[in-house]
Design a protein around this motif. Structure first.
Motif, short mmCIF file in Angstrom:
data_model
loop_
_atom_site.label_atom_id
_atom_site.label_comp_id
_atom_site.label_asym_id
_atom_site.label_seq_id
_atom_site.Cartn_x
_atom_site.Cartn_y
_atom_site.Cartn_z
N LEU A 108 0.94 -1.24 0.12
CA LEU A 108 -0.12 -0.08 0.02
C LEU A 108 0.98 1.18 0.12
O LEU A 108 0.55 2.15 -0.58
N ARG A 109 1.78 1.27 0.63
CA ARG A 109 2.84 2.50 0.71
C ARG A 109 3.31 2.66 -0.89
O ARG A 109 3.50 3.68 -1.39
N GLU A 110 3.63 1.59 -1.24
CA GLU A 110 4.17 1.54 -2.97
C GLU A 110 3.09 2.08 -3.78
O GLU A 110 3.48 3.42 -4.56
N MET A 111 1.71 2.05 -3.42
CA MET A 111 0.76 2.56 -4.21
C MET A 111 0.80 4.18 -4.11
O MET A 111 0.60 4.68 -4.96
N GLU A 205 -4.61 8.47 4.28
CA GLU A 205 -5.36 8.04 5.54
C GLU A 205 -6.72 7.41 5.13
O GLU A 205 -7.43 6.64 5.77
N TYR A 206 -7.09 7.71 3.57
CA TYR A 206 -8.55 7.02 3.10
C TYR A 206 -8.19 5.48 3.17
O TYR A 206 -8.91 4.77 3.48
N ASP A 207 -7.10 5.03 2.53
CA ASP A 207 -6.75 3.62 2.54
C ASP A 207 -6.19 3.20 3.65
O ASP A 207 -6.90 2.00 3.86
N THR A 208 -5.51 3.68 4.75
CA THR A 208 -5.11 2.89 5.71
C THR A 208 -6.39 3.07 6.59
O THR A 208 -6.43 1.95 7.42
N GLY A 209 -7.08 3.80 6.79
CA GLY A 209 -8.44 3.91 7.58
C GLY A 209 -9.49 2.68 7.07
O GLY A 209 -9.75 2.09 7.95
#
Length: 287
Positions: A108-111, A205-209
């Motif tokens: 996800l960080r890569e994204m 934060e949208y994805d991590t949340g």
């Protein structure tokens, strides 16, 4: 949108799951295999077409779907959804959950580190899942929700979604980076993140949340999995790195209600079942 590869024939497919929102099929032909995702009959929006696959210079764990706005296919060999490991007792203990969680967070960080793609400004392309939420976030969009969710809770959710989909320095956002799209490779150490159906631009934060909201749901309703989920989440946060979320409770509540809405409207869950998720979301909003 220019995705030119031809989708697998219907005769090459076997249905894995089907709801009004999404149909998932396995396909196999000519020594190749993978997954096909097709919009369900009740899907309110097409797949995202605003962000295309980047020209990656090296191997990536991001697997971008080919196809069009109604169907995406993913060439994959011997990959298994993470969720299968959690629910199938005979393989539950075969994974190092902290390691696989770390790989997930790193993906996800890569994204989020991808350059802004295409010519459209980021503010004109919101993740598809966020756009779908506007229906139930608006008064009257889901009648049941307007009866059971307090006005101040609606306001918290609206403020949160506005904050994470607007502003400067928006990132390329997966839109649905949870369990459904993180698949484990045959080595049971690495994985791939299926990407593209819901992609847009938002604060990270949208994805991590979104992902942490899925952890919260499973942790609440599957107590036998809590040790594994704890290792998985800690690995995810370590792999993602530098995690900040100023309104984490709102983020988790958003994901829970989004699932309640989808589960009830597209997958046949009754209101009593959906209410369990709403109650859990309310608990987070009250904190």
């Amino acid at each position: 949108m220019t995705l030119t590869e031809t989708a697998p024939r219907q005769s090459e497919r076997t249905t894995v799951s089907a709801t009004g929102l999404l149909i998932t099929e396995k396909w196999s032909a000519g020594g190749q295999e993978g997954l096909v995702r097709t919009l369900g009959d009740s899907a309110p929006l097409p797949f995202s077409s605003a962000v295309l696959e980047p020209q990656q210079k090296q191997a990536s764990v991001l697997v971008w779907g080919r196809g069009n706005i109604q169907e995406r296919f993913y060439p994959l060999t011997k990959h298994t959804p993470l969720y299968n490991y959690l629910i199938e007792t005979e393989v539950q203990d075969s994974l190092d959950y902290r390691t696989i969680g770390k790989a997930w967070g790193s993906a996800l960080r890569e994204m989020h580190q991808l350059p802004v793609l295409g010519e459209a400004p980021p503010t004109s392309c919101t993740p598809r899942t966020a756009v779908r939420s506007y229906h139930w976030l608006n008064d009257g969009g889901w009648e049941h929700l307007t009866k059971v969710l307090a006005t101040e809770h609606f306001e918290k959710l609206r403020q949160w979604i506005e904050a994470v989909t607007r502003g400067e320095n928006l990132a390329v956002s997966h839109g649905n980076a949870g369990f459904i799209n993180w698949l484990i490779s045959a080595d049971q150490v690495t994985g791939v993140l299926l990407t593209g159906e819901d992609v847009g631009y938002a604060q990270p934060e949208y994805d991590t949340g979104w992902v942490l909201g899925e952890f919260a749901e499973l942790y609440a309703f599957y107590p036998n999995l809590r040790l594994k989920l704890t290792d998985l989440q800690q690995g995810f946060l370590t792999g993602y790195g530098d995690f900040t979320e100023n309104n984490l409770n709102s983020a988790i509540a958003f994901r829970l209600i989004h699932h309640a809405y989808d589960w009830h409207h597209y997958a046949g869950a009754n209101l009593q079942a959906a209410q369990l998720l709403i109650d859990l979301a309310t608990n987070y909003l009250d904190r």
